[in-house]
Motif scaffolding. Structure first.
Motif, short mmCIF file in Angstrom:
data_model
loop_
_atom_site.label_atom_id
_atom_site.label_comp_id
_atom_site.label_asym_id
_atom_site.label_seq_id
_atom_site.Cartn_x
_atom_site.Cartn_y
_atom_site.Cartn_z
N LYS A 1 -0.22 -7.35 4.91
CA LYS A 1 -1.55 -7.03 4.39
C LYS A 1 -1.51 -7.14 2.87
O LYS A 1 -0.48 -7.41 2.28
CB LYS A 1 -1.99 -5.62 4.82
CG LYS A 1 -1.89 -5.36 6.31
CD LYS A 1 -2.69 -6.35 7.13
CE LYS A 1 -2.59 -6.00 8.62
NZ LYS A 1 -3.12 -7.03 9.48
N ILE A 2 -2.64 -6.91 2.22
CA ILE A 2 -2.75 -7.11 0.77
C ILE A 2 -3.01 -5.78 0.08
O ILE A 2 -3.93 -5.05 0.45
CB ILE A 2 -3.89 -8.10 0.45
CG1 ILE A 2 -3.70 -9.43 1.19
CG2 ILE A 2 -4.01 -8.32 -1.06
CD1 ILE A 2 -2.44 -10.18 0.84
N LEU B 1 -3.80 4.28 -8.21
CA LEU B 1 -4.81 3.79 -7.27
C LEU B 1 -4.14 2.78 -6.35
O LEU B 1 -3.54 1.82 -6.83
CB LEU B 1 -5.97 3.13 -8.02
CG LEU B 1 -6.98 2.36 -7.18
CD1 LEU B 1 -7.73 3.30 -6.23
CD2 LEU B 1 -7.94 1.60 -8.08
N SER B 2 -4.23 3.02 -5.05
CA SER B 2 -3.67 2.10 -4.06
C SER B 2 -4.71 1.83 -2.99
O SER B 2 -5.22 2.76 -2.35
CB SER B 2 -2.41 2.70 -3.42
OG SER B 2 -1.95 1.88 -2.37
N GLU B 3 -5.02 0.55 -2.81
CA GLU B 3 -5.95 0.13 -1.76
C GLU B 3 -5.24 -0.96 -0.96
O GLU B 3 -4.62 -1.84 -1.53
CB GLU B 3 -7.24 -0.42 -2.36
CG GLU B 3 -7.96 0.56 -3.25
CD GLU B 3 -9.13 -0.05 -4.02
OE1 GLU B 3 -9.57 -1.17 -3.68
OE2 GLU B 3 -9.60 0.61 -4.97
N ILE B 4 -5.35 -0.89 0.35
CA ILE B 4 -4.76 -1.92 1.21
C ILE B 4 -5.87 -2.57 2.01
O ILE B 4 -6.69 -1.88 2.64
CB ILE B 4 -3.68 -1.33 2.14
CG1 ILE B 4 -2.55 -0.73 1.30
CG2 ILE B 4 -3.14 -2.41 3.09
CD1 ILE B 4 -1.48 -0.02 2.10
N PRO C 1 -3.94 -6.89 -8.72
CA PRO C 1 -5.13 -6.82 -7.89
C PRO C 1 -4.89 -7.23 -6.43
O PRO C 1 -5.63 -6.80 -5.55
CB PRO C 1 -6.10 -7.77 -8.56
CG PRO C 1 -5.24 -8.73 -9.31
CD PRO C 1 -3.99 -7.97 -9.69
N ALA C 2 -3.85 -8.01 -6.18
CA ALA C 2 -3.64 -8.49 -4.80
C ALA C 2 -2.20 -8.89 -4.59
O ALA C 2 -1.80 -10.01 -4.91
CB ALA C 2 -4.57 -9.68 -4.51
N ALA C 3 -1.40 -7.98 -4.03
CA ALA C 3 0.00 -8.25 -3.78
C ALA C 3 0.29 -8.16 -2.28
O ALA C 3 0.00 -7.13 -1.66
CB ALA C 3 0.88 -7.24 -4.52
N PRO C 4 0.83 -9.22 -1.68
CA PRO C 4 1.20 -9.13 -0.26
C PRO C 4 2.28 -8.06 -0.05
O PRO C 4 3.24 -7.98 -0.81
CB PRO C 4 1.73 -10.52 0.07
CG PRO C 4 1.16 -11.41 -1.00
CD PRO C 4 1.06 -10.54 -2.23
N ILE C 5 2.13 -7.25 0.96
CA ILE C 5 3.10 -6.20 1.28
C ILE C 5 4.26 -6.84 2.04
O ILE C 5 4.06 -7.46 3.09
CB ILE C 5 2.45 -5.07 2.09
CG1 ILE C 5 1.35 -4.42 1.23
CG2 ILE C 5 3.48 -4.07 2.57
CD1 ILE C 5 0.51 -3.40 1.96
N ILE C 6 5.48 -6.67 1.52
CA ILE C 6 6.65 -7.29 2.13
C ILE C 6 7.46 -6.34 2.98
O ILE C 6 8.25 -6.79 3.82
CB ILE C 6 7.54 -7.97 1.07
CG1 ILE C 6 8.05 -6.95 0.04
CG2 ILE C 6 6.77 -9.08 0.36
CD1 ILE C 6 9.12 -7.48 -0.89
#
Length: 124
Positions: free
Chosen positions: A6-7, A75-78, A115-120
């Motif tokens: 997810k992002i 701030l963390s949004e997924i 702003p948009a990092a793929p979760i590894i």
């Protein structure tokens, strides 16, 4: 729920002492706006939303170290996909009344984030 693939949008905002109250005010406004406007399913879905706050420490590896006087807002949004992040930024600019104030506030703070990092890696 695991979020691998997810992002994540994530920002750490370090506010000087005279800016902490404005951070509190902005995030009191941000949460209800997020809840009222964001998708809950589909490719634009907001899967997780968290804001945390704590004093900045002089040694971030030592929880007993002295505070600096600054306040950290995290701030963390997924999102399900990048489309959710794009939608978020479009809506922020067009419908969140405090977006201009957020931009001005962040200019007075130290900000690190993506702003948009793929979760590894993700558990549960």
């Amino acid at each position: 729920m695991a979020y691998q693939g997810k992002i994540q949008l994530i920002y750490v905002i370090v506010a000087p002492p005279d800016q902490a109250d404005e951070g509190d005010r902005l995030f009191r406004s941000h949460g209800p706006w997020m809840e009222a406007t964001h998708h809950r399913d589909g490719e634009k879905a907001l899967l997780s939303y968290n804001v945390s706050k704590a004093p900045e420490l002089s040694n971030p590896m030592d929880p007993d170290s002295a505070p600096t006087g600054n306040t950290c807002f995290i701030l963390s949004e997924i999102y399900e996909t990048d489309a959710g992040v794009a939608d978020h930024f479009q809506m922020s600019e067009s419908s969140w009344q405090d977006f201009p104030a957020l931009v001005k506030w962040m200019e007075k703070c130290t900000v690190t984030g993506l702003p948009a990092a793929p979760i590894i890696n993700s558990l549960w």
